[in-house]
Design a protein around this motif. Sequence first.
Motif, PDB file in Angstrom:
ATOM      1  N   HIS A  74      40.090  39.564  41.504  1.00 32.15           N
ATOM      2  CA  HIS A  74      41.461  39.729  41.031  1.00 32.15           C
ATOM      3  C   HIS A  74      41.733  41.207  40.783  1.00 32.15           C
ATOM      4  O   HIS A  74      40.947  41.881  40.127  1.00 32.15           O
ATOM      5  CB  HIS A  74      41.681  38.952  39.737  1.00 32.15           C
ATOM      6  CG  HIS A  74      41.646  37.472  39.937  1.00 32.15           C
ATOM      7  ND1 HIS A  74      41.904  36.599  38.917  1.00 32.15           N
ATOM      8  CD2 HIS A  74      41.403  36.709  41.033  1.00 32.15           C
ATOM      9  CE1 HIS A  74      41.817  35.362  39.372  1.00 32.15           C
ATOM     10  NE2 HIS A  74      41.500  35.406  40.653  1.00 32.15           N
ATOM     11  N   ALA A  81      45.012  38.239  44.190  1.00 25.92           N
ATOM     12  CA  ALA A  81      43.679  37.645  44.323  1.00 25.92           C
ATOM     13  C   ALA A  81      43.172  37.830  45.748  1.00 25.92           C
ATOM     14  O   ALA A  81      43.933  37.687  46.712  1.00 25.92           O
ATOM     15  CB  ALA A  81      43.721  36.173  43.960  1.00 25.92           C
ATOM     16  N   VAL A 102      33.365  32.959  44.171  1.00 24.29           N
ATOM     17  CA  VAL A 102      33.855  34.157  43.485  1.00 24.29           C
ATOM     18  C   VAL A 102      35.130  34.631  44.168  1.00 24.29           C
ATOM     19  O   VAL A 102      35.244  34.634  45.389  1.00 24.29           O
ATOM     20  CB  VAL A 102      32.806  35.289  43.511  1.00 24.29           C
ATOM     21  CG1 VAL A 102      33.366  36.571  42.938  1.00 24.29           C
ATOM     22  CG2 VAL A 102      31.564  34.865  42.753  1.00 24.29           C
ATOM     23  N   GLU A 103      36.077  35.018  43.332  1.00 25.92           N
ATOM     24  CA  GLU A 103      37.333  35.581  43.812  1.00 25.92           C
ATOM     25  C   GLU A 103      37.486  36.924  43.105  1.00 25.92           C
ATOM     26  O   GLU A 103      36.971  37.111  42.003  1.00 25.92           O
ATOM     27  CB  GLU A 103      38.463  34.624  43.397  1.00 25.92           C
ATOM     28  CG  GLU A 103      39.722  34.756  44.166  1.00 25.92           C
ATOM     29  CD  GLU A 103      40.670  33.635  43.815  1.00 25.92           C
ATOM     30  OE1 GLU A 103      40.892  32.777  44.678  1.00 25.92           O
ATOM     31  OE2 GLU A 103      41.186  33.621  42.686  1.00 25.92           O
ATOM     32  N   ASP A 145      38.471  42.663  39.021  1.00 29.26           N
ATOM     33  CA  ASP A 145      37.593  41.769  38.272  1.00 29.26           C
ATOM     34  C   ASP A 145      37.040  40.704  39.202  1.00 29.26           C
ATOM     35  O   ASP A 145      37.785  40.115  39.989  1.00 29.26           O
ATOM     36  CB  ASP A 145      38.368  41.059  37.145  1.00 29.26           C
ATOM     37  CG  ASP A 145      38.806  42.014  36.061  1.00 29.26           C
ATOM     38  OD1 ASP A 145      37.957  42.753  35.545  1.00 29.26           O
ATOM     39  OD2 ASP A 145      40.007  42.000  35.725  1.00 29.26           O
ATOM     40  N   VAL A 195      35.872  37.035  39.511  1.00 31.83           N
ATOM     41  CA  VAL A 195      36.147  35.806  38.767  1.00 31.83           C
ATOM     42  C   VAL A 195      35.393  34.664  39.435  1.00 31.83           C
ATOM     43  O   VAL A 195      35.593  34.391  40.618  1.00 31.83           O
ATOM     44  CB  VAL A 195      37.663  35.507  38.748  1.00 31.83           C
ATOM     45  CG1 VAL A 195      37.949  34.211  38.025  1.00 31.83           C
ATOM     46  CG2 VAL A 195      38.423  36.668  38.117  1.00 31.83           C
ATOM     47  N   LEU A 253      34.872  30.964  40.197  1.00 23.79           N
ATOM     48  CA  LEU A 253      35.694  29.762  40.220  1.00 23.79           C
ATOM     49  C   LEU A 253      34.828  28.527  40.008  1.00 23.79           C
ATOM     50  O   LEU A 253      33.698  28.474  40.485  1.00 23.79           O
ATOM     51  CB  LEU A 253      36.407  29.634  41.574  1.00 23.79           C
ATOM     52  CG  LEU A 253      37.313  30.788  41.975  1.00 23.79           C
ATOM     53  CD1 LEU A 253      37.835  30.559  43.384  1.00 23.79           C
ATOM     54  CD2 LEU A 253      38.461  30.936  41.001  1.00 23.79           C
ATOM     55  N   SER A 273      44.316  43.531  38.947  1.00 19.95           N
ATOM     56  CA  SER A 273      45.427  43.695  38.010  1.00 19.95           C
ATOM     57  C   SER A 273      45.862  45.144  38.125  1.00 19.95           C
ATOM     58  O   SER A 273      45.026  46.053  38.141  1.00 19.95           O
ATOM     59  CB  SER A 273      44.976  43.413  36.578  1.00 19.95           C
ATOM     60  OG  SER A 273      44.447  42.114  36.472  1.00 19.95           O
TER      61      SER A 273
END
Length: 75
Positions: A17, A32, A14-15, A57, A59, A61, A19
């Motif tokens: 992010h 990130a 999991v990363e 968020d 994310v 991977l 924005s």
Amino acid sequence: MENKQDSRVEIQNVEFHVSYLDTHSERIELEAFSDRSAAERFADAQLKDEDSWAVVDAVVLQAAEHQERTQQLVA
């Protein structure tokens, strides 16, 4: 019964992010992070005025993406 090893693998892939709106350039940017708390601190730091916003968020991977990211961090 949940497989604890599978859970650890999932967490490692999991990363986070962030924005956000860069109010100086008026562009939406993305950063990130591998750590949720670091991502949240960065997002909070972007909230400088009433027009600012930031979203974190999680994310997931894919295995190949995770391996590539790890290699980039080591290089």
